[in-house]
Write a protein that holds these residues in place. Structure first.
Motif, PDB file in Angstrom:
ATOM      1  N   MET A  15     -67.650  29.017  94.297  1.00  0.00           N
ATOM      2  CA  MET A  15     -67.492  27.653  93.406  1.00  0.00           C
ATOM      3  C   MET A  15     -67.684  29.326  92.366  1.00  0.00           C
ATOM      4  O   MET A  15     -69.262  30.011  91.995  1.00  0.00           O
ATOM      5  N   ILE A  16     -66.982  28.522  91.392  1.00  0.00           N
ATOM      6  CA  ILE A  16     -67.343  29.997  89.860  1.00  0.00           C
ATOM      7  C   ILE A  16     -68.074  28.329  88.619  1.00  0.00           C
ATOM      8  O   ILE A  16     -66.940  28.244  88.493  1.00  0.00           O
ATOM      9  N   CYS A  17     -68.536  28.654  88.392  1.00  0.00           N
ATOM     10  CA  CYS A  17     -69.291  27.184  87.682  1.00  0.00           C
ATOM     11  C   CYS A  17     -68.812  28.675  86.439  1.00  0.00           C
ATOM     12  O   CYS A  17     -70.003  29.299  86.233  1.00  0.00           O
ATOM     13  N   ILE A  18     -68.350  28.391  85.240  1.00  0.00           N
ATOM     14  CA  ILE A  18     -67.950  29.065  84.348  1.00  0.00           C
ATOM     15  C   ILE A  18     -69.282  28.334  82.548  1.00  0.00           C
ATOM     16  O   ILE A  18     -68.989  26.634  82.355  1.00  0.00           O
ATOM     17  N   ASP A  19     -70.010  29.378  82.303  1.00  0.00           N
ATOM     18  CA  ASP A  19     -70.222  28.752  81.038  1.00  0.00           C
ATOM     19  C   ASP A  19     -70.874  27.926  80.475  1.00  0.00           C
ATOM     20  O   ASP A  19     -71.219  27.160  79.817  1.00  0.00           O
ATOM     21  N   MET A  20     -71.411  27.194  82.023  1.00  0.00           N
ATOM     22  CA  MET A  20     -73.121  26.086  81.522  1.00  0.00           C
ATOM     23  C   MET A  20     -73.931  26.363  80.688  1.00  0.00           C
ATOM     24  O   MET A  20     -74.967  26.794  81.289  1.00  0.00           O
ATOM     25  N   GLN A  21     -74.073  27.090  79.762  1.00  0.00           N
ATOM     26  CA  GLN A  21     -74.940  27.839  78.600  1.00  0.00           C
ATOM     27  C   GLN A  21     -75.160  26.706  77.362  1.00  0.00           C
ATOM     28  O   GLN A  21     -74.765  25.153  77.318  1.00  0.00           O
ATOM     29  N   TYR A 112     -63.205  35.115  76.881  1.00  0.00           N
ATOM     30  CA  TYR A 112     -62.357  33.976  77.786  1.00  0.00           C
ATOM     31  C   TYR A 112     -62.232  33.997  79.399  1.00  0.00           C
ATOM     32  O   TYR A 112     -63.509  33.500  80.308  1.00  0.00           O
ATOM     33  N   ASP A 113     -62.166  35.301  79.725  1.00  0.00           N
ATOM     34  CA  ASP A 113     -61.944  35.627  81.209  1.00  0.00           C
ATOM     35  C   ASP A 113     -62.811  36.552  82.019  1.00  0.00           C
ATOM     36  O   ASP A 113     -62.915  36.980  81.897  1.00  0.00           O
ATOM     37  N   ALA A 114     -63.549  35.450  83.169  1.00  0.00           N
ATOM     38  CA  ALA A 114     -64.178  36.120  84.006  1.00  0.00           C
ATOM     39  C   ALA A 114     -64.232  37.311  84.401  1.00  0.00           C
ATOM     40  O   ALA A 114     -64.773  38.005  84.695  1.00  0.00           O
ATOM     41  N   SER A 130     -61.980  32.781 101.043  1.00  0.00           N
ATOM     42  CA  SER A 130     -60.576  31.080 100.630  1.00  0.00           C
ATOM     43  C   SER A 130     -60.145  31.119 100.258  1.00  0.00           C
ATOM     44  O   SER A 130     -59.169  30.493 100.188  1.00  0.00           O
ATOM     45  N   ALA A 131     -61.382  30.786  99.215  1.00  0.00           N
ATOM     46  CA  ALA A 131     -60.593  29.488  97.778  1.00  0.00           C
ATOM     47  C   ALA A 131     -62.247  29.362  96.827  1.00  0.00           C
ATOM     48  O   ALA A 131     -62.687  30.209  97.312  1.00  0.00           O
ATOM     49  N   LEU A 132     -61.280  29.855  95.478  1.00  0.00           N
ATOM     50  CA  LEU A 132     -62.175  30.171  94.330  1.00  0.00           C
ATOM     51  C   LEU A 132     -62.501  28.523  93.968  1.00  0.00           C
ATOM     52  O   LEU A 132     -61.111  27.898  93.611  1.00  0.00           O
ATOM     53  N   VAL A 133     -63.519  28.015  94.136  1.00  0.00           N
ATOM     54  CA  VAL A 133     -63.397  26.350  93.036  1.00  0.00           C
ATOM     55  C   VAL A 133     -64.144  26.601  91.753  1.00  0.00           C
ATOM     56  O   VAL A 133     -65.374  26.793  91.641  1.00  0.00           O
ATOM     57  N   PHE A 134     -63.283  26.863  91.279  1.00  0.00           N
ATOM     58  CA  PHE A 134     -63.601  26.430  89.145  1.00  0.00           C
ATOM     59  C   PHE A 134     -63.993  24.899  88.944  1.00  0.00           C
ATOM     60  O   PHE A 134     -63.520  23.769  88.937  1.00  0.00           O
ATOM     61  N   THR A 135     -65.329  25.012  88.133  1.00  0.00           N
ATOM     62  CA  THR A 135     -65.864  24.014  87.755  1.00  0.00           C
ATOM     63  C   THR A 135     -66.466  24.588  86.310  1.00  0.00           C
ATOM     64  O   THR A 135     -66.767  25.838  85.547  1.00  0.00           O
ATOM     65  N   GLY A 136     -67.149  23.879  85.222  1.00  0.00           N
ATOM     66  CA  GLY A 136     -67.750  24.269  83.571  1.00  0.00           C
ATOM     67  C   GLY A 136     -66.286  24.426  82.810  1.00  0.00           C
ATOM     68  O   GLY A 136     -66.152  23.432  82.535  1.00  0.00           O
ATOM     69  N   ILE A 137     -66.874  24.813  81.375  1.00  0.00           N
ATOM     70  CA  ILE A 137     -65.992  24.677  79.879  1.00  0.00           C
ATOM     71  C   ILE A 137     -66.266  26.001  79.396  1.00  0.00           C
ATOM     72  O   ILE A 137     -66.679  26.861  80.081  1.00  0.00           O
TER      73      ILE A 137
END
Length: 201
Positions: A15-21, A112-114, A130-137
């Protein structure tokens, strides 16, 4: 069409949790109120598999003068969010995620791009997920930029629609309705309820 259209996410999804800051979830120029709605979901996913959860933090420039290219103009416009004005503590993850985010799983980025952050890109490549799970803002900015890079790199991308949010509700909805579906062979859109039996199991 939504759900795991190409089968379970495999043996080692990340899981990639983007920028929950704090920068985005506390009052200020970049406040994203909808981030509070998705926070419990992000926490639940991270708690279910903390070892498979990675987190990014967006680092604004210290000042417009230290930024390069069009980022200098950007930070002249958004001077209020430069680190000189907000303080470094605003880039911290929000408290509910801090205890779930081991330092080696937190990656800083200045765009913007991780995947533009080399340590993050290397960590993902080394994990051979095997997969990337994207969450966040935000759905239409940093999440979108990171998903598109992941697509270009050939990763299987799962976008959790009730775990992404944006400060502009119309842009958020437009991306979910029209932009992400354009990549229907590479981006699977699903809900937490559809993912969790495979993620937590």
């Amino acid at each position: 069409m939504s759900g795991l259209r190409f089968g379970p996410p495999g043996p080692n999804p990340l899981m990639i949790c983007i920028d929950m800051q704090r920068l985005f979830l506390e009052p200020g120029p970049w406040h994203t109120p909808a981030g509070h709605d998705i926070l419990p979901t992000c926490v639940a996913l991270a708690r279910a598999r903390p070892e498979a959860s990675l987190f990014t933090r967006f680092l604004p420039a210290r000042s417009a003068e230290t930024a390069s290219g069009s980022w200098a103009r950007y930070y002249r416009h958004w001077e209020a969010v430069t680190l000189e004005r907000t303080g470094p503590e605003t880039v911290d993850l929000v408290a509910p995620l801090l205890g779930l985010a081991a330092p080696e799983r937190v990656f800083d980025k200045t765009t913007y791009d991780a995947f533009d952050a080399a340590p993050f890109a290397r960590a993902i490549a080394a994990a051979t997920p095997s997969a990337l799970v994207f969450t966040g803002i935000e759905t239409d900015v940093c999440v979108l930029a990171s998903v598109l890079s992941a697509v270009d790199l050939g990763y299987r991308c799962l976008l959790v629609t009730d775990a992404v949010a944006g400060s502009d509700p119309q842009a958020h909805s437009a991306c979910l309705a029209h932009v992400y579906p354009r990549f229907d062979q590479q981006v699977e859109m699903l809900t937490t309820a559809e993912l969790m039996p495979h993620w937590a199991g």
